[in-house]
Structures are given as structure tokens and as C-alpha cells.
Design a protein around this motif. Sequence first.
Motif, PDB file in Angstrom:
ATOM      1  N   GLN A 141       1.514   3.554  -7.775  1.00 18.69           N
ATOM      2  CA  GLN A 141       3.006   2.878  -7.095  1.00 18.69           C
ATOM      3  C   GLN A 141       3.937   3.670  -5.655  1.00 18.69           C
ATOM      4  OE1 GLN A 141       6.283   1.561 -10.038  1.00 18.69           O
ATOM      5  NE2 GLN A 141       6.749   0.658  -8.483  1.00 18.69           N
ATOM      6  N   TYR A 142       3.345   4.840  -6.119  1.00 22.33           N
ATOM      7  CA  TYR A 142       3.378   5.294  -5.085  1.00 22.33           C
ATOM      8  C   TYR A 142       2.978   6.419  -4.707  1.00 22.33           C
ATOM      9  CZ  TYR A 142       7.596   4.939  -8.530  1.00 22.33           C
ATOM     10  OH  TYR A 142       8.630   4.565  -9.067  1.00 22.33           O
ATOM     11  N   ALA A 143       1.294   6.351  -4.604  1.00 20.80           N
ATOM     12  CA  ALA A 143       0.257   7.191  -4.131  1.00 20.80           C
ATOM     13  C   ALA A 143       0.529   6.759  -2.389  1.00 20.80           C
ATOM     14  CB  ALA A 143      -1.076   6.308  -3.955  1.00 20.80           C
ATOM     15  N   PRO A 144       0.952   5.441  -1.518  1.00 22.06           N
ATOM     16  CA  PRO A 144       0.763   5.916  -0.425  1.00 22.06           C
ATOM     17  C   PRO A 144       1.504   7.136   0.716  1.00 22.06           C
ATOM     18  CG  PRO A 144       0.953   3.588  -0.960  1.00 22.06           C
ATOM     19  CD  PRO A 144       0.618   4.386  -2.310  1.00 22.06           C
ATOM     20  N   GLU A 145       3.484   6.785   0.087  1.00 21.06           N
ATOM     21  CA  GLU A 145       4.460   7.281   0.238  1.00 21.06           C
ATOM     22  C   GLU A 145       3.675   9.354   0.255  1.00 21.06           C
ATOM     23  OE1 GLU A 145       4.500   4.339  -1.545  1.00 21.06           O
ATOM     24  OE2 GLU A 145       5.371   3.780   0.389  1.00 21.06           O
ATOM     25  N   ILE A 146       3.485   8.848  -1.052  1.00 20.81           N
ATOM     26  CA  ILE A 146       2.898  10.869  -1.387  1.00 20.81           C
ATOM     27  C   ILE A 146       2.611  11.122   0.378  1.00 20.81           C
ATOM     28  CG2 ILE A 146       1.472  11.825  -3.238  1.00 20.81           C
ATOM     29  CD1 ILE A 146       3.232  10.173  -5.627  1.00 20.81           C
ATOM     30  N   TYR A 147       0.579  10.280   0.078  1.00 20.59           N
ATOM     31  CA  TYR A 147      -0.077  10.831   0.373  1.00 20.59           C
ATOM     32  C   TYR A 147       0.335  10.668   2.550  1.00 20.59           C
ATOM     33  CZ  TYR A 147      -3.510  11.844  -2.767  1.00 20.59           C
ATOM     34  OH  TYR A 147      -4.227  12.101  -3.936  1.00 20.59           O
ATOM     35  N   LYS A 148       1.219   9.803   2.843  1.00 22.48           N
ATOM     36  CA  LYS A 148       1.874  10.179   4.141  1.00 22.48           C
ATOM     37  C   LYS A 148       2.547  11.290   4.319  1.00 22.48           C
ATOM     38  CE  LYS A 148       1.399   4.442   5.155  1.00 22.48           C
ATOM     39  NZ  LYS A 148       2.659   3.908   4.041  1.00 22.48           N
ATOM     40  N   HIS A 149       3.393  11.304   3.197  1.00 22.81           N
ATOM     41  CA  HIS A 149       4.226  12.841   3.434  1.00 22.81           C
ATOM     42  C   HIS A 149       3.503  13.776   3.085  1.00 22.81           C
ATOM     43  CE1 HIS A 149       7.036  15.536   2.427  1.00 22.81           C
ATOM     44  NE2 HIS A 149       6.973  15.510   1.304  1.00 22.81           N
TER      45      HIS A 149
END
Length: 318
Positions: free
Chosen positions: A55-63
Amino acid sequence: MQKMLSSQHVLPPDLLSVKIKVKGVSMSFQKEDACNSLGIADIDSDSKDPQDCSQYAPEIYKHMLVTELDHRAPANYMETLQSDVTANMRGILIDWLIEVAEEYKLVPDTLYLTVNLIDRSLSQIYIEKQRLQLLGVTCMLIASKYEEILAPQVEEFCFITDNTYKREEVLKMERQVVDMMHFNLSVPTTKTFLRRFIQAAQTSYKDPCLELEYLANYLAELTLVEYDFIKFLPSLIAASAVFLARWTLNQSVHPWNPTLEHYTNYRAPELRSTVLALEDLQLNISRCPLNAIREKYRLQKVNYMLENSSCRQTPYTS
């Protein structure tokens, strides 16, 4: 080579593209609702593993793509700060630590974090060669405490140095290292990105390709002992390892596609110099005598595949 470069699957410009610039590095991220129209597979929607944090992976990896810029050593620290320690000594130390990690069955994340801590430490303080091994085992102790469920004790790290260093010396060095790091050990390493990128690469296969996973990890780990690879970002090394692994396993199709470009944030031409450098390691062009990684992977079931990958060239060299 030029023919291959001109036929890359480059994503077309899109109004939903988000571009940012961090410390002079330009990055662009496609919004998720644009993925389907561009032929990009959604690698998070069907994830059953809670550790994927889908659910949060895209934002985590962008960070992580942003923060990796803050947690890396300068590419020339050996020339500007260290006069008693050389790049060759660093390689020998890490090659030995790879064997230590195998002896204690440490997870790969511990090894990658250990190397990161060693390089960041050597870029900040002058170390005499007699204390380089002390720095190495101390960094592995810190990394083990951070990554392992059950970390080896201080005494065990003293033992593997044949008791060259006492417990008090290791603990003193530990305090010095964590102070230099400001206790910031949450560092995105090549392994961090490699998990995500392999997941994206697996969408090209009907069933998960274990050979791809093993080969990409093997290629990435080869870079650990090489001082020259410090100049490449961890995400760039991870993307290049996936590129070269896919090309090694199947040369009938281009190794890069819109899904990989989306999730790695790299276009194929941007990988060129790293892939070529990685190919030299794969072929062992320099005949490097540091073979801990090669010996480690000889024990794997994919040994035959690894040994027979050395005769294949990348699309950049064809």
C-alpha cells in the motif's frame, strides 16, 4: 550498439509525469493512474506478502531514491583523506568480511550496510592500516545489531580477528562510528532497491524466474569489493544488475521495458556506463583475486548458469 540504443522502450512524455530536482539530480515519477495506459505492470496490487508494504511501497521507494543521495561516501575519499589505507586494502577487508558473513549466516542486508558504514567512516576519519580490520568488524557488529534477529556478540567479532583487538577496543570504535553516523543507520543500499527492481522484472515471466533473482544478486554483490563502484548510486547498481542479468539469460528480447523504467526511474541509455563496468566484473576482466563472492555463489544451485554467463556480451558492446 547504436542500433540497440535507438530502439529503447522509452516512455512517451505524459502530462501526469511528476518531476523533481534534488541536489542537481533530476527525477521523474509517473502517477499510478497513468501506468496502465503506458503498458506498465502494477507490481503492488497483487502482493500477498505483508512485508512488501504494498500500500505504501511506491511512496517508500520514491523517498529512498531521494535519501540515497545523503548516505553515500564521496567517490574520491581514498585519494583525499586516506594515506595509509588503499583501495586494495579496502577490497581485501570486504572480501574477508563476506566470508565472515557466510560463517555467521548473516543476511545480505547486513553485509551491504557493513560496507556502507565502512565507506562512510573512511570518508570522515583517517584510519591507520593496523586499525582497518577493527573498523571492519565494528561496522559489521553495528550492521548486525540493526539487521539481524540474533546478532553475533562482541566477543565473537574479537575471536574472528584471532583476538587481535580487545572487547573494549571494539566498543570504543562502535561509539565512534555511530557518532559519526549520527545514529542514522536507515540507509537505502543496493540490496534495498534490488528487491523492488527484481519484483518489477519478474512481471515479464509467467512464473518467477529464480535464475534472474540469483544472477542479479550475484552481480550486485560483486561490486561490494570494488572501490570504483562507489561513484555509482545504489539504485543505479541495482538497476544495472537486473539489466545485465536479464540480458545474460535471454538475448532474444531487449532487457529493458516500460515497467522497469517506471519502477527504477532509469532509462536504458542511463545504465550504459554502469552495465559495462558490471560486465567487466562478470567477465573478471581485471582477473581480480578477491573471490569470496564467486566462491559463495558456487555453492548455489545456479552455479552452472553463473559460470556459463561469462561469454555473453551486453547490447552496449554488441
